[in-house]
Design a protein around this motif. Structure first.
Motif, mmCIF file in Angstrom:
data_model
loop_
_atom_site.group_PDB
_atom_site.id
_atom_site.type_symbol
_atom_site.label_atom_id
_atom_site.label_comp_id
_atom_site.label_asym_id
_atom_site.label_seq_id
_atom_site.Cartn_x
_atom_site.Cartn_y
_atom_site.Cartn_z
ATOM 1 N N SER A 186 0.816 -1.216 0.000
ATOM 2 C CA SER A 186 0.000 0.000 0.000
ATOM 3 C C SER A 186 0.852 1.268 0.000
ATOM 4 O O SER A 186 0.305 2.368 0.092
ATOM 5 C CB SER A 186 -0.940 0.009 1.206
ATOM 6 O OG SER A 186 -0.202 -0.031 2.411
ATOM 7 N N PHE A 233 -1.241 -6.559 -7.666
ATOM 8 C CA PHE A 233 -2.390 -6.306 -6.800
ATOM 9 C C PHE A 233 -3.590 -5.827 -7.622
ATOM 10 O O PHE A 233 -4.692 -6.341 -7.488
ATOM 11 C CB PHE A 233 -2.036 -5.262 -5.746
ATOM 12 C CG PHE A 233 -3.226 -4.728 -4.995
ATOM 13 C CD1 PHE A 233 -3.776 -5.452 -3.954
ATOM 14 C CD2 PHE A 233 -3.818 -3.525 -5.351
ATOM 15 C CE1 PHE A 233 -4.884 -4.974 -3.264
ATOM 16 C CE2 PHE A 233 -4.916 -3.039 -4.677
ATOM 17 C CZ PHE A 233 -5.457 -3.765 -3.626
ATOM 18 N N PHE A 234 -3.369 -4.831 -8.466
ATOM 19 C CA PHE A 234 -4.478 -4.330 -9.266
ATOM 20 C C PHE A 234 -4.972 -5.382 -10.254
ATOM 21 O O PHE A 234 -6.157 -5.404 -10.610
ATOM 22 C CB PHE A 234 -4.059 -3.058 -10.011
ATOM 23 C CG PHE A 234 -3.984 -1.844 -9.136
ATOM 24 C CD1 PHE A 234 -5.144 -1.255 -8.649
ATOM 25 C CD2 PHE A 234 -2.761 -1.301 -8.762
ATOM 26 C CE1 PHE A 234 -5.086 -0.138 -7.824
ATOM 27 C CE2 PHE A 234 -2.687 -0.188 -7.940
ATOM 28 C CZ PHE A 234 -3.848 0.396 -7.469
ATOM 29 N N ARG A 237 -7.878 -7.885 -8.753
ATOM 30 C CA ARG A 237 -9.100 -7.303 -8.209
ATOM 31 C C ARG A 237 -10.250 -8.310 -8.178
ATOM 32 O O ARG A 237 -11.051 -8.333 -7.249
ATOM 33 C CB ARG A 237 -9.512 -6.080 -9.030
ATOM 34 C CG ARG A 237 -8.521 -4.947 -9.006
ATOM 35 C CD ARG A 237 -8.298 -4.412 -7.598
ATOM 36 N NE ARG A 237 -9.455 -3.753 -7.053
ATOM 37 C CZ ARG A 237 -9.526 -3.249 -5.834
ATOM 38 N NH1 ARG A 237 -8.485 -3.347 -5.030
ATOM 39 N NH2 ARG A 237 -10.621 -2.666 -5.391
ATOM 40 N N GLU A 238 -10.330 -9.154 -9.194
ATOM 41 C CA GLU A 238 -11.422 -10.134 -9.221
ATOM 42 C C GLU A 238 -11.289 -11.124 -8.067
ATOM 43 O O GLU A 238 -12.285 -11.507 -7.448
ATOM 44 C CB GLU A 238 -11.416 -10.878 -10.561
ATOM 45 C CG GLU A 238 -12.603 -11.817 -10.733
ATOM 46 C CD GLU A 238 -12.594 -12.528 -12.075
ATOM 47 O OE1 GLU A 238 -13.465 -13.395 -12.283
ATOM 48 O OE2 GLU A 238 -11.727 -12.228 -12.913
ATOM 49 N N LEU A 240 -9.611 -10.500 -5.204
ATOM 50 C CA LEU A 240 -9.813 -9.743 -3.969
ATOM 51 C C LEU A 240 -11.291 -9.534 -3.676
ATOM 52 O O LEU A 240 -11.697 -9.481 -2.510
ATOM 53 C CB LEU A 240 -9.108 -8.388 -4.065
ATOM 54 C CG LEU A 240 -7.572 -8.430 -4.073
ATOM 55 C CD1 LEU A 240 -7.002 -7.068 -4.423
ATOM 56 C CD2 LEU A 240 -7.036 -8.900 -2.732
ATOM 57 N N ALA A 241 -12.096 -9.424 -4.750
ATOM 58 C CA ALA A 241 -13.534 -9.214 -4.572
ATOM 59 C C ALA A 241 -14.198 -10.389 -3.862
ATOM 60 O O ALA A 241 -15.307 -10.253 -3.334
ATOM 61 C CB ALA A 241 -14.199 -8.974 -5.921
ATOM 62 N N TRP A 246 -12.305 -6.704 1.160
ATOM 63 C CA TRP A 246 -12.224 -5.945 -0.083
ATOM 64 C C TRP A 246 -13.585 -5.713 -0.708
ATOM 65 O O TRP A 246 -13.665 -5.212 -1.827
ATOM 66 C CB TRP A 246 -11.288 -6.642 -1.066
ATOM 67 C CG TRP A 246 -9.864 -6.594 -0.615
ATOM 68 C CD1 TRP A 246 -9.128 -7.603 -0.087
ATOM 69 C CD2 TRP A 246 -9.002 -5.445 -0.609
ATOM 70 N NE1 TRP A 246 -7.874 -7.182 0.244
ATOM 71 C CE2 TRP A 246 -7.757 -5.849 -0.075
ATOM 72 C CE3 TRP A 246 -9.159 -4.114 -1.010
ATOM 73 C CZ2 TRP A 246 -6.693 -4.977 0.067
ATOM 74 C CZ3 TRP A 246 -8.083 -3.253 -0.868
ATOM 75 C CH2 TRP A 246 -6.879 -3.678 -0.346
ATOM 76 N N THR A 292 -14.322 2.621 -1.925
ATOM 77 C CA THR A 292 -14.107 1.490 -2.830
ATOM 78 C C THR A 292 -14.123 0.147 -2.122
ATOM 79 O O THR A 292 -14.526 -0.864 -2.703
ATOM 80 C CB THR A 292 -12.773 1.656 -3.571
ATOM 81 O OG1 THR A 292 -11.704 1.771 -2.620
ATOM 82 C CG2 THR A 292 -12.800 2.897 -4.454
ATOM 83 N N SER A 293 -13.662 0.087 -0.865
ATOM 84 C CA SER A 293 -13.632 -1.185 -0.149
ATOM 85 C C SER A 293 -13.541 -0.936 1.352
ATOM 86 O O SER A 293 -13.191 0.166 1.791
ATOM 87 C CB SER A 293 -12.438 -2.044 -0.599
ATOM 88 O OG SER A 293 -11.226 -1.508 -0.111
ATOM 89 N N THR A 296 -9.983 0.089 2.498
ATOM 90 C CA THR A 296 -9.446 1.420 2.192
ATOM 91 C C THR A 296 -10.098 2.540 2.989
ATOM 92 O O THR A 296 -9.695 3.692 2.870
ATOM 93 C CB THR A 296 -9.603 1.724 0.694
ATOM 94 O OG1 THR A 296 -10.981 1.592 0.313
ATOM 95 C CG2 THR A 296 -8.762 0.767 -0.149
ATOM 96 N N GLU A 396 -3.561 -12.459 -4.802
ATOM 97 C CA GLU A 396 -2.797 -12.138 -6.002
ATOM 98 C C GLU A 396 -2.076 -13.361 -6.555
ATOM 99 O O GLU A 396 -1.712 -13.401 -7.738
ATOM 100 C CB GLU A 396 -1.796 -11.015 -5.707
ATOM 101 C CG GLU A 396 -0.574 -11.396 -4.903
ATOM 102 C CD GLU A 396 -0.808 -11.547 -3.405
ATOM 103 O OE1 GLU A 396 0.172 -11.766 -2.663
ATOM 104 O OE2 GLU A 396 -1.969 -11.441 -2.973
#
Length: 457
Positions: A186, A233-234, A237-238, A240-241, A246, A292-293, A296, A396
């Motif tokens: 982060s 990480f980006f 996202r799927e 992490l969802a 998240w 967003t989550s 965050t 990830e």
């Protein structure tokens, strides 16, 4: 920044500016003690310990997976190698995990103190600062576990203070981002804040120091890989969802509802003309980030609280004849009270509801068992290298499909998943649909306790 201090004068009969109201910011520290003294529930903390011992033995940071049979040898960089080395060393020199809870307490106190300092600049009122610190503790509380992310909260709070006092300590930005890049992925949030602050102020000093700070992130054990951690990480996202932290924030719930107060404060400050259009360059992106989550919400609040403080008039406190000695004594008592929860029997203990005990682990000995990602992280800690796991919370690495497979099997549609991964045992929860389905299909219960059940065909 903010309004001018009010109510700062003290009664001539009192030989010091220290007053009872100055003890108010210490009240939230008791809340910190309550959170820090709770059971350890975070499985990632546990596998981070094992990652630390592995890296100590290797003499190098991990750049591929060594913990799972499903991704063994796949490229994977541990983003928290600095924290892991610390964890691994502490485990080697201490007989229990009390150090983890005390570490959380100390780090959390510093975080909240830094939040208070950042609040004091725009609104120098102990009452307002104390209230803001309560909001901060409330939001951060659920994340006060001995996981590396708490260090990222610490470094972000420090960065906010440094940028507020950039005329004197701007250079500290460089070591903050350098350390952060080895502690948690982060760090990119810190980089974002530096860029936005430069755009807001047009201060070329921030631009120059920011470039050095961003370049310093490459001078870590991973080198350019520090940036690829962020890219990975980006790209996950799927996956992490699929994880609770998240998901979209639950502002209707008690834990994250105070974030709405922060947003309301920012809006009121803008309406009252306490924010300029250029201030929105920083404020709006972080307001969006916090929505967003659930994960965050905390970093967004750390950045936004000083801006929200501008909405509150500086509270004028009546003069007091309370002796500074009495005020000092009250502060000492409040500090001691904050530590009292750490004497709890739960301090430094693992949560038995989340992590299986010895009997349950013995029941899956020699078997390729199905379990959830939390147990997977714990098994890395407790049984690696004798056992390689099939899943843990490294989204990830494992990707979305593995978490989909896990949820599908847990809900009872297990045949295809068990066949794909070769499971011949299940370490399940008694209330999972999978447990009833396996029993109905003839699997035998070989162990059961209040939290876990082990089944074999």
């Amino acid at each position: 920044m903010g309004s001018s201090p009010q109510g700062q004068a003290h009664d001539p009969g009192v030989p010091s500016g220290l007053r009872l109201v100055h003890a108010l910011p210490l009240v939230p520290l008791f809340m910190v003690g309550l959170f820090a003294s709770g059971l350890i529930i975070d499985n990632s903390f546990l596998w981070h310990i094992r990652a630390g011992t592995v890296q100590h033995e290797m003499g190098a940071v991990l750049s591929h997976d060594v913990f799972s049979f499903t991704e063994l040898g796949s490229p994977w960089r541990t983003q928290s190698w600095v924290a892991e080395l610390l964890y691994g060393w502490l485990e080697s020199v201490t007989p229990s995990y009390l150090w983890a809870s005390w570490m959380v307490l100390v780090v959390s106190v510093v975080i909240i103190a830094l939040v208070g300092i950042s609040m004091y600049r725009p609104n120098p009122s102990p009452v307002v600062v104390g209230f803001a610190m309560i909001v901060a503790v409330w939001l951060i509380g659920p994340f006060l576990q001995p996981r590396p992310v708490i260090f990222s909260f610490l470094l972000l709070a420090a960065l906010v203070v440094v940028l507020q006092h950039r005329d004197r300590v701007l250079w500290v930005t460089v070591p903050i981002l350098w350390v952060w890049a080895g502690v948690h992925g982060s760090w990119i949030i810190g980089g974002l804040l530096i860029v936005l602050e430069w755009l807001r102020t047009s201060d070329h000093r921030i631009f120059r120091v920011g470039l050095v700070a961003l370049a310093a992130t490459l001078a870590t054990a991973h080198g350019l890989g520090t940036w690829s951690v962020v890219v990975d990480f980006f790209g996950a996202r799927e996956a992490l969802a699929q994880m609770q932290e998240w998901k979209v924030p639950d502002f209707g719930g008690v834990a994250q509802m105070p974030y709405l107060l922060v947003i309301a404060g920012v809006i009121i400050a803008a309406v009252r003309g306490k924010l300029t259009l250029r201030d929105l360059i920083v404020v709006l992106p972080f307001m969006f980030l916090g929505m967003t989550s659930r994960r965050t919400v905390v970093p967004a609040a750390i950045v936004l609280l000083p801006w929200a403080a501008r909405a509150i008039p500086t509270v004028t406190v009546p003069r007091s004849r309370t002796s500074p000695a009495i005020v000092g004594a009250v502060m000492v008592v409040l500090g001691i009270v904050a530590v009292v929860p750490m004497l709890s029997a739960t301090t430094g203990e693992l949560d038995p509801e989340r992590f299986p005990g010895r009997a349950a682990r013995d029941a899956i000995a020699g078997a390729n068992a199905f379990y959830d990602d939390g147990v997977g992280g714990f098994l890395i800690f407790a049984e690696w290298p004798d056992r390689l796991v099939w899943i843990d919370d490294r989204a990830e690495l494992h990707g979305a499909q593995r978490f989909i497979d896990y949820r599908k099997a847990r809900e009872g549609d297990y045949e295809a998943v068990f066949a794909e991964y070769g499971f011949d045992a299940a370490l399940a929860k008694p209330d999972w649909p999978l447990t009833d389905r396996l029993v109905a299909d003839g699997w035998q219960v070989v162990h059961t306790d209040a939290e876990f059940v082990v089944l074999r065909p």
